[in-house]
Design a protein around this motif. Sequence first.
Motif, PDB file in Angstrom:
ATOM      1  N   TYR A 198     -33.227   1.988  -5.509  1.00  0.00           N
ATOM      2  CA  TYR A 198     -32.077   2.235  -6.392  1.00  0.00           C
ATOM      3  C   TYR A 198     -32.162   1.339  -7.626  1.00  0.00           C
ATOM      4  O   TYR A 198     -31.984   1.807  -8.765  1.00  0.00           O
ATOM      5  N   ASN A 199     -32.447   0.062  -7.422  1.00  0.00           N
ATOM      6  CA  ASN A 199     -32.558  -0.862  -8.552  1.00  0.00           C
ATOM      7  C   ASN A 199     -33.718  -0.490  -9.468  1.00  0.00           C
ATOM      8  O   ASN A 199     -33.641  -0.664 -10.689  1.00  0.00           O
ATOM      9  N   LYS A 200     -34.787   0.035  -8.873  1.00  0.00           N
ATOM     10  CA  LYS A 200     -35.908   0.524  -9.694  1.00  0.00           C
ATOM     11  C   LYS A 200     -35.440   1.654 -10.602  1.00  0.00           C
ATOM     12  O   LYS A 200     -35.758   1.686 -11.805  1.00  0.00           O
ATOM     13  N   GLY A 201     -34.671   2.582 -10.038  1.00  0.00           N
ATOM     14  CA  GLY A 201     -34.143   3.687 -10.852  1.00  0.00           C
ATOM     15  C   GLY A 201     -33.254   3.195 -11.968  1.00  0.00           C
ATOM     16  O   GLY A 201     -33.351   3.666 -13.115  1.00  0.00           O
ATOM     17  N   VAL A 202     -32.395   2.233 -11.663  1.00  0.00           N
ATOM     18  CA  VAL A 202     -31.513   1.665 -12.693  1.00  0.00           C
ATOM     19  C   VAL A 202     -32.338   1.046 -13.816  1.00  0.00           C
ATOM     20  O   VAL A 202     -32.067   1.262 -15.004  1.00  0.00           O
ATOM     21  N   ARG A 203     -33.358   0.272 -13.434  1.00  0.00           N
ATOM     22  CA  ARG A 203     -34.190  -0.390 -14.447  1.00  0.00           C
ATOM     23  C   ARG A 203     -34.935   0.630 -15.301  1.00  0.00           C
ATOM     24  O   ARG A 203     -35.033   0.470 -16.529  1.00  0.00           O
ATOM     25  N   TYR A 258     -34.483   8.569  -7.884  1.00  0.00           N
ATOM     26  CA  TYR A 258     -33.242   8.936  -7.198  1.00  0.00           C
ATOM     27  C   TYR A 258     -33.470  10.116  -6.253  1.00  0.00           C
ATOM     28  O   TYR A 258     -32.902  10.165  -5.152  1.00  0.00           O
ATOM     29  N   ASP A 259     -34.313  11.052  -6.663  1.00  0.00           N
ATOM     30  CA  ASP A 259     -34.656  12.173  -5.776  1.00  0.00           C
ATOM     31  C   ASP A 259     -35.385  11.671  -4.530  1.00  0.00           C
ATOM     32  O   ASP A 259     -35.162  12.175  -3.418  1.00  0.00           O
ATOM     33  N   ASP A 260     -36.256  10.676  -4.717  1.00  0.00           N
ATOM     34  CA  ASP A 260     -36.998  10.107  -3.596  1.00  0.00           C
ATOM     35  C   ASP A 260     -36.031   9.438  -2.597  1.00  0.00           C
ATOM     36  O   ASP A 260     -36.177   9.593  -1.377  1.00  0.00           O
ATOM     37  N   ILE A 261     -35.055   8.718  -3.110  1.00  0.00           N
ATOM     38  CA  ILE A 261     -34.050   8.100  -2.236  1.00  0.00           C
ATOM     39  C   ILE A 261     -33.334   9.170  -1.416  1.00  0.00           C
ATOM     40  O   ILE A 261     -33.117   9.017  -0.213  1.00  0.00           O
ATOM     41  N   ASP A 262     -32.971  10.265  -2.061  1.00  0.00           N
ATOM     42  CA  ASP A 262     -32.269  11.346  -1.363  1.00  0.00           C
ATOM     43  C   ASP A 262     -33.157  11.972  -0.294  1.00  0.00           C
ATOM     44  O   ASP A 262     -32.719  12.236   0.831  1.00  0.00           O
ATOM     45  N   ARG A 263     -34.428  12.219  -0.625  1.00  0.00           N
ATOM     46  CA  ARG A 263     -35.344  12.831   0.347  1.00  0.00           C
ATOM     47  C   ARG A 263     -35.517  11.938   1.587  1.00  0.00           C
ATOM     48  O   ARG A 263     -35.531  12.415   2.707  1.00  0.00           O
TER      49      ARG A 263
END
Length: 265
Positions: A25-30, A44-49
């Motif tokens: 999540y923090n990677k996506g934010v950055r 974010y898609d990877d987190i959801d999967r």
Amino acid sequence: YDDIDRRYGGDASAALREQVAKALYNKGVRLGQLDRSEEAISVYDDIDRRYGGDASAALREQVAKALYNKGVRLGQLDRIEEEISVYDDIDRRYGGDASAALREQVATALVNKGVALGQIDRTEEAISVYDNIDRRYGGDASAALRELVAKALNGRAFSRLLQAKRHWRVEFERPSLLSLAISDLRRVKQQCATRDLAIVLGNLGYALFLSGEVDEAEVHTRECLRLGQATSLQAQRSDARLHRIEPQDSEYERLLDRLWDEIHR
């Protein structure tokens, strides 16, 4: 963040799974902060999967946050229909969850959905979304949810104000729309976050001005400009250019100029 994922991404430990999800999540934010929106969305898609079907409350919250950020990024890329679809997905998946954090996340997504609908001129649908937020969370004791309801009511009021301007020549619609907008804004003024007060006062002052209640409009508009300074002045001028009506909007602009000069005299 990538190193955390490489080293612990396959671990079955609940604590490590949560840590990996947070790192992603923090990677996506950055990535978003670096304007690498497509890459952020992919994360974010990877987190959801990986965690979308997990029963853990902590991971459900991470997935909801990731989906929300995905929606925001899609909006910034002007992919509004996709953005709205993501907010709908958040509501479908977490709308019935009792967790305070998830309730707040759903309400935030719905507020953003209303804003997005307004951006593509689907005003009636936006108002319906704001109505839904008020019904579901209007009586909630949570301070965070009360602030989100205030945002929704402000959005509903502004949508009705714009409807009144669009249908200015329709005598029986205009007073009703403005009256509903003013009623919402008076309520919002009592419960909005301090950071949002200038916006609310600006909308209230403008709605009152269009309703012919010029003295009270002046009081709220002056306070809006005092709090928000140049940002509020520009915002109110922009509002006067939307679905412009004359001579009202020219008169309102003169009021803004006069009050601005008085404040900075």
